[in-house]
Every structure is written in structure tokens, then in C-alpha cells.
Design a protein around this motif. Structure first.
Motif, short mmCIF file in Angstrom:
data_model
loop_
_atom_site.label_atom_id
_atom_site.label_comp_id
_atom_site.label_asym_id
_atom_site.label_seq_id
_atom_site.Cartn_x
_atom_site.Cartn_y
_atom_site.Cartn_z
N LYS A 105 0.81 -1.22 0.00
CA LYS A 105 0.00 0.00 0.00
C LYS A 105 0.85 1.27 0.00
N ASN A 106 2.11 1.15 0.40
CA ASN A 106 3.02 2.29 0.30
C ASN A 106 3.81 2.19 -1.00
N ASP A 107 4.49 3.25 -1.37
CA ASP A 107 5.21 3.27 -2.65
C ASP A 107 6.37 2.28 -2.68
N ALA A 108 7.04 2.11 -1.55
CA ALA A 108 8.16 1.17 -1.49
C ALA A 108 7.63 -0.25 -1.45
N LYS A 109 8.13 -1.10 -2.34
CA LYS A 109 7.64 -2.47 -2.46
C LYS A 109 8.63 -3.51 -1.95
N VAL A 110 9.86 -3.11 -1.74
CA VAL A 110 10.91 -4.04 -1.30
C VAL A 110 11.63 -3.42 -0.12
N ALA A 111 12.00 -4.25 0.85
CA ALA A 111 12.71 -3.76 2.03
C ALA A 111 13.69 -4.80 2.53
N ILE A 112 14.79 -4.34 3.11
CA ILE A 112 15.71 -5.22 3.82
C ILE A 112 16.06 -4.57 5.15
N ARG A 113 16.37 -5.39 6.13
CA ARG A 113 16.94 -4.89 7.39
C ARG A 113 18.24 -5.62 7.63
N ASP A 114 19.29 -4.84 7.87
CA ASP A 114 20.62 -5.37 8.17
C ASP A 114 21.10 -4.69 9.44
N GLY A 115 20.98 -5.37 10.57
CA GLY A 115 21.41 -4.79 11.83
C GLY A 115 20.60 -3.56 12.19
N GLU A 116 21.28 -2.43 12.32
CA GLU A 116 20.61 -1.19 12.76
C GLU A 116 19.92 -0.45 11.63
N TRP A 117 20.09 -0.91 10.39
CA TRP A 117 19.62 -0.13 9.24
C TRP A 117 18.54 -0.86 8.45
N LYS A 118 17.68 -0.07 7.83
CA LYS A 118 16.64 -0.61 6.96
C LYS A 118 16.61 0.20 5.66
N LEU A 119 16.56 -0.52 4.54
CA LEU A 119 16.50 0.09 3.22
C LEU A 119 15.20 -0.33 2.55
N LEU A 120 14.53 0.63 1.91
CA LEU A 120 13.32 0.35 1.14
C LEU A 120 13.52 0.84 -0.29
N ALA A 121 12.79 0.22 -1.23
CA ALA A 121 12.92 0.61 -2.64
C ALA A 121 11.59 0.49 -3.35
N LYS A 122 11.40 1.36 -4.33
CA LYS A 122 10.25 1.28 -5.21
C LYS A 122 10.58 0.34 -6.36
N LEU A 123 9.58 0.05 -7.18
CA LEU A 123 9.78 -0.72 -8.41
C LEU A 123 9.42 0.16 -9.60
N ASN A 124 10.01 -0.13 -10.74
CA ASN A 124 9.79 0.71 -11.93
C ASN A 124 8.58 0.24 -12.74
N VAL A 125 7.63 -0.39 -12.08
CA VAL A 125 6.41 -0.85 -12.74
C VAL A 125 5.21 -0.35 -11.93
N PRO A 126 4.05 -0.19 -12.58
CA PRO A 126 2.87 0.27 -11.84
C PRO A 126 2.43 -0.76 -10.80
N SER A 127 1.86 -0.27 -9.71
CA SER A 127 1.30 -1.18 -8.71
C SER A 127 0.04 -1.84 -9.28
N PRO A 128 -0.12 -3.14 -9.08
CA PRO A 128 -1.35 -3.79 -9.54
C PRO A 128 -2.57 -3.19 -8.85
N ILE A 177 -1.56 -11.29 -16.26
CA ILE A 177 -0.28 -11.54 -16.94
C ILE A 177 0.68 -10.40 -16.66
N GLU A 178 0.15 -9.17 -16.61
CA GLU A 178 1.00 -7.99 -16.35
C GLU A 178 1.64 -8.08 -14.97
N GLU A 179 0.88 -8.56 -13.98
CA GLU A 179 1.44 -8.68 -12.63
C GLU A 179 2.57 -9.71 -12.60
N ILE A 180 2.37 -10.85 -13.23
CA ILE A 180 3.41 -11.88 -13.25
C ILE A 180 4.62 -11.40 -14.03
N ASP A 181 4.39 -10.70 -15.13
CA ASP A 181 5.52 -10.13 -15.89
C ASP A 181 6.31 -9.16 -15.01
#
Length: 499
Positions: free
Chosen positions: A379-402, A410-414
Motif C-alpha cells: 500500500k506504500n510506494d516502497a515495495k521491497v525492504a531489507i533490514r541489516d542490523g541497525e539499518w533498513k532500506l526500502l525501494a520502489k519498483l519501476n512498474v505500476p502497482s497492480p 499476466i501484467e502482474e506476473i511479468d
């Protein structure tokens, strides 16, 4: 050798006073019983022991006092089916192909080739039982997809997703492939009834057991008994008593199961993990769940969507009234329970979880890669996240949200197979759990390191992620609920019009 081990245990207790040390690897006759209790849409702030000032959760609060409370416990995903997939397989859900919640009749499912913790424990001689919400396939109790018995459970009393038409007097529970038919009572109480019967009468008592208790509460459609709703006051028309009472109702059912363990003299030999599948839903009908100090809610890759309550109790291994802020995740459960049972974790596939048993021994967790989350429908713009110790990184994707749906396009799977990362956010999550200050501009070195880490996992997951056929959302549950609410509103209207 035994004296040396005892000496190490004494030293560890001195340096780590908030922990008991765990015993040596168990033999087959010493393997503990294991119970994993999973709530549905229970937010980080929805329990008194996690800071809620109104909700009454006495059994869970007592359970937390008797065990280890985790303050950085994460679900494997911000949504229900993928989160359960990660917990059961030790693999981030996108590897497995569970990209969204699974509606009834959907082709999406946890495939037979996946190995669950229930399968591993059953093969190791455990009696296994699932009670409550399943939600790992669309063709529930139908041919063509694995059922709970195919994924390791000797005994199961389950629903595909929600209890229907609501969580009061449901008709859709299935016991060992046989539909049970209409039942009287509330979902959590029915789940506790089955758990109690299996523990006392049905299980093979010559074996250690693994029980997976999956409460439906406090997921919608919320149904709470009067005795729990009456504990809370609110303006007329408010659904707050129903929501808060639902949490207390679940707490009561959990307390009944704990009491059964005590009566059967099983508690001292049982490892119990209590947690939730994702953050609070906070919907239009029930906007009362709490993320506590965290940002956002269910469905988001911010902390409110993925950080959840987590409590571990294991007598003589976990020190009462202890806490830990070490990050742990649902994907850690499979490798951890393998270590607890003294059996090897699978080596023929990538596992994203880590054995956290050293945490109970007062030792650091040896995590080889960051914790990882991906939800293309977040529901937020960032679709991917990682946490490594004290830090957290989030990223968007270059495709529209379903678009919001339970269907598959098919578009979602692509997009699952071809999307690229962009638009990064960086937070020092240890000191900024509310994710208020993006540090991506000021911490370039950390940003670049974590981007490389995220990219490596993202590409690996993308390569393994399977394709599903396009499927039109059948709205099976929605139609049943709509009819139920229509009849309920008509009955209320008729009652008001009576002289």
C-alpha cells in the motif's frame, strides 16, 4: 566434557543475565514439544504487554512475563498468505510464488515441492496438528493442490481463509478432508476446543508433538461474544468494543490452550512461539487496530506492516521476564525448530531464515544475509525492504502497482519477473522505529552497501519466482459476506421499524 559445558553455562548466565542457556542438542527421546501460535492482523501495539492502554490481554501478558518478549519481531510479509508461507517454509514468499493473499479457487498455492516445518518434524517422528486458518492454497480441500496433510499435518481442523459467513457459527471448517458443517460458537473458541481435544485425546502420546494454532482473530469479519465486548465502552455505533473484545476473546482461547498444557503436564517440555502474520488492518469498518509507535499498517513494507508481537516461552531455556531487541523474522522459525528438534534443515534449496536458537543461549545470531521483504501490491510506494542490523532500506519498483484484487494478471506476473529497483529510502531503524528521517542522502556509504545487498537478493528471488496462469478473482468470500451483511442490515432495519 559435561563439567566444561556447565562451566560455560554459568559464565554465559553471568554475561547475559537476561537469558537462560539452552540445553545441548536433543536426542530423539528428549525432543521438546513445539507449539506455534499465529494470530491474524494483530498489530504491534494491540496487546497490553506491548503498550496498549485499553485492550485486556491477561493470558498473553502473563505468557510474556514467563518468557522472552521480542521487540523487533517481524512477520515474513505484510500480508497473510505470503507471511504464512514464509513461516512454514523458511523462504521469502516470492521465491515460493505466493505473491498476494490467496482467495478461494485461486491457482496460487504453496507447491508440493516446497518443504514445510510440519513435514520435517513429522518425518522426524513428531505428531503434527493444524487448527484454524490455513490460507496456503486456493483449491482448499479439493483436488489439484496440496492440502494440510500433504504439507505435514497428521490432523487438521482448518478453514481456507476466514471462518464463514463470519467468525461466529461458521459452516466452513474441514477436519481431515471432511467438511464439518455448521458449528456453534466463535472461531477462536472452536479452534481452542479442537486443540484441547487433540492434546488430550487424539494425538499419539508416545511421540513429541508439533501444533500450529492459527487464530482468525482479530481479522474481519469480526465477531465477538457479548462478555468480551462488554469489557469496553465507546459511543453508540462504534465498532471498538467488537475489535478490542475480539483480541480479548482470542486471548481467552489462548489461555485455555495453555491451561490444557498445564493439566496434561506438558508445559515444562514445550517450546511455544506466539506471534502475528502481519500488522493491523485498520479498516473502514474496524479502524481500531494499533501499530503502536510504528509507521503504517498491514499491507505496507514500513514497520507497521511487518513488525509484530513475538513471545517465546520454553521453560529452563528462556529466562522469564526477559526481552530482546535483536531482529528476528517468521522465516527464522523453520531453521530454528530444526535445530530445536536436532534435525537438519533442507540444504537443496535457498533458505532465507536463520537459526535463532543462539539468541536463547545469550549468543549473537549468525545471519548470513539481511532480512528481506517484497510485496508488489504494498500500500506504500516502497515495495521491497531489507533490514541489516541497525539499518533498513526500502525501494520502489519501476512498474505500476497492480490494482487491488485477488486475481492474477499476466501484467502482474511479468512485473514479478522483470521489475527493477529504484527510489531508495534509508532509515536508522534502531533509533528511528517510526521511520521519520530518510538518511539516504547523508549516509551514502551505507546506502550503496545496502543497495548491493538488496539487489543481489532481489535478482535471486526474481529468478526463482514461478509464473501462475492468469485468473479472474472469483470473489467467493466477498459474495458470502455481502449476503450476510445484507441480511443483517435488513434485520436491524426491521427491528428499528417495529412499534
Amino acid at each position: 566434557m559435561r563439567s566444561f559445558s556447565l562451566a560455560l553455562a554459568v559464565l554465559a548466565s553471568l554475561f547475559f543475565p537476561n537469558r537462560f542457556t539452552a540445553a545441548a542438542e536433543p536426542t530423539s527421546s528428549e525432543r521438546p514439544n513445539i507449539m506455534v501460535v499465529l494470530c491474524d492482523d494483530l498489530g504491534y501495539g494491540d496487546l497490553a504487554c506491548y503498550g496498549h492502554t485499553v485492550i485486556q490481554s491477561p493470558n498473553i501478558d502473563r505468557f510474556a512475563q514467563e518468557g522472552l518478549k521480542l521487540t523487533s519481531c517481524y512477520a515474513a510479509h505484510p500480508n497473510c498468505s505470503p507471511s504464512r508461507t514464509g513461516l512454514m517454509t523458511g523462504r521469502t514468499p516470492f521465491r515460493v510464488g505466493v505473491y498476494n493473499w490467496i482467495p478461494m479457487l485461486s491457482p496460487m498455492h504453496v507447491r508440493k515441492r516446497e518443504i514445510t516445518i510440519a513435514t520435517l518434524l513429522r518425518q522426524a517422528g513428531y505428531a503434527t496438528c493444524h487448527v484454524g486458518k490455513w490460507h496456503l492454497n486456493g483449491m482448499f480441500n479439493m483436488v489439484g493442490q496440496p492440502q494440510p496433510s500433504d504439507h505435514g499435518f497428521d490432523h487438521w481442523f482448518s478453514t481456507q481463509n476466514n471462518a464463514l459467513p463470519t467468525h461466529e457459527n461458521p459452516f466452513n471448517f474441514v477436519r481431515n478432508a471432511k467438511p464439518v458443517g455448521p458449528l456453534q460458537g466463535y472461531a477462536s473458541q472452536l479452534v481452542a476446543d479442537e486443540a484441547e481435544e487433540w492434546l488430550t485425546e487424539l494425538r499419539d502420546k508416545e511421540k513429541p508433538f508439533f501444533m500450529f494454532v492459527c487464530f482468525h482473530e482479530p481479522h474481519e469479519p469480526i465477531a465477538s461474544a457479548d462478555r468480551f465486548r462488554k469489557l469496553y465502552t465507546a459511543p453508540e455505533g462504534s465498532t471498538l468494543p467488537a475489535h478490542h473484545g475480539n483480541v480479548t476473546q482470542m486471548d481467552d482461547a489462548f489461555g485455555r490452550i495453555l491451561k490444557t498444557l498445564d493439566e496434561q503436564k506438558l508445559r515444562d517440555r514445550t517450546l511455544i512461539i506466539f506471534t502475528s502474520d502481519n500488522g493491523p488492518a485498520i479498516t473502514r469498518r474496524h479502524p481500531h487496530g494499533s501499530s503502536g509507535p510504528l509507521r503504517d499498517k498491514k499491507g505496507a513494507t514500513y514497520e507497521g506492516g511487518i513488525r509484530v508481537p513475538g513471545i517465546i516461552q520454553w521453560p529452563d531455556h528462556v529466562r522469564p521476564r526477559s526481552t530482546s531487541d535483536v531482529p528476528v523474522c517468521g522465516v527464522d522459525i523453520l531453521p530454528t525448530l530444526c535445530a530445536v528438534a536436532g534435525i537438519p534443515a533442507p540444504t537443496d534449496r535457498v533458505l532465507d531464515g536463520t537459526n535463532i536458537l543462539p539468541l536463547l543461549e545469550g549468543k549473537p545470531i549468525q545471519r548470513k544475509k539481511p532480512l528481506y521483504w517484497q510485496f508488489n501490491r504494498a500500500k506504500n510506494d516502497a515495495k521491497v525492504a531489507i533490514r541489516d542490523g541497525e539499518w533498513k532500506l526500502l525501494a520502489k519498483l519501476n512498474v505500476p502497482s497492480p490494482k487491488p484484487s485477488g486475481g492474477i494478471t499476466i501484467e502482474e506476473i511479468d512485473a514479478v519477473k522483470n521489475a527493477k529497483l529504484e527510489g531508495f529510502e534509508l532509515y536508522h531503524i534502531q533509533s528511528d522505529i517510526a521511520e521519520t528521517t530518510d538518511r539516504s542522502e547523508s549516509e551514502q556509504e551505507i546506502l550503496e552497501k545496502m543497495k548491493r545487498q538488496m539487489q543481489a537478493i532481489f535478482e535471486e528471488v526474481q529468478a526463482e519466482a514461478p509464473r501462475w496462469p492468469a485468473w479472474e478473482f472469483a470473489r467467493y468470500e466477498g459474495k458470502i459476506l455481502s449476503e450476510y451483511y445484507r441480511k443483517q442490515e435488513a434485520a436491524e432495519k426491521k427491528k428499528k421499524n417495529q412499534p
